[in-house]
Design an enzyme around this catalytic site. Sequence first.
Site, PDB file in Angstrom:
ATOM      1  N   ASP A 190     -13.767  -3.192  -1.998  1.00 60.24           N
ATOM      2  CA  ASP A 190     -13.664  -2.966  -0.554  1.00 60.24           C
ATOM      3  C   ASP A 190     -15.081  -2.920  -0.009  1.00 60.24           C
ATOM      4  OD1 ASP A 190     -10.921  -2.614  -0.938  1.00 60.24           O
ATOM      5  OD2 ASP A 190     -11.106  -0.437  -1.146  1.00 60.24           O
ATOM      6  N   ASP A 245       0.877  -1.171   0.000  1.00 53.70           N
ATOM      7  CA  ASP A 245       0.000   0.000   0.000  1.00 53.70           C
ATOM      8  C   ASP A 245       0.916   1.223   0.000  1.00 53.70           C
ATOM      9  OD1 ASP A 245      -2.505  -1.334   0.136  1.00 53.70           O
ATOM     10  OD2 ASP A 245      -2.175  -1.716   2.258  1.00 53.70           O
TER      11      ASP A 245
END
Length: 251
Positions: free
Chosen positions: A130, A11
């Site tokens: 998500d 990330d």
Amino acid sequence: MLTKRIIPCLDIKDGRTVKGVNFVDLRDAGDPVELAQRYAKEGADELVFLDISATEQKRKTLAKLVYHVAEKLNIPFTVGGGISSVEDVDILLKNGADKVSINSSAVKNPDLINQLVAKFGSQCIVVAIDARKTTYGWKVHLVGGKVPTELDLFDWAKEVEQRGAGEILFTSMDHDGTKNGFADAELAKLSSLVNIPIIASGGAGAVSHFTDTFRNGKADAALAASVFHFKEIAIPDLKQQLKEEGIPVRI
């Protein structure tokens, strides 16, 4: 039988690898190029690179950094963050990405999936989803989990497959960073609804969690970040234990 894949995730925020809990409280986890090199040597099956602030900040994924990471890799490399056009994908593929991951842009413009598949092929297009559990069921969230939608996780997954995506990367926001295990019940349901591979993301904290998500969650791949970044689990050890438990992996 197809082998199960182990995928570290970088990330990226402001050029550094970061990791948080439930998508917040980010802390530094190291240099992405160094981490990528380490994972390739350790036997990771693929690497995922997500520029987590790209969509929020309305800018493109860091193509130059993607290039430097790709230079160090000999494994498939997926890049996501801020991708909203055929041109964006073209730039990333030219800079060394093998696959791209789209998320918010796909929800806002579902036809983008069709366009990208037509241009680059299904094998190149991963749709990241998500989602978190709400009073009204599992709902898709956008912009790094900051924007809730009314879109149902399972309905969206089916549409994504119908539009030609080659893979789904499902992150349970409720499990992300908690190290309490993956969302195996939801993963198993997703697996029963679609025929394309599903990557489990969010919740890895122990070797048993990987075993559970392959066995009970029916996941095709398992993605993790902090347990690998901070050397809590070593990929060679993880694969060896999975093999001993009868899970097919590439050693």
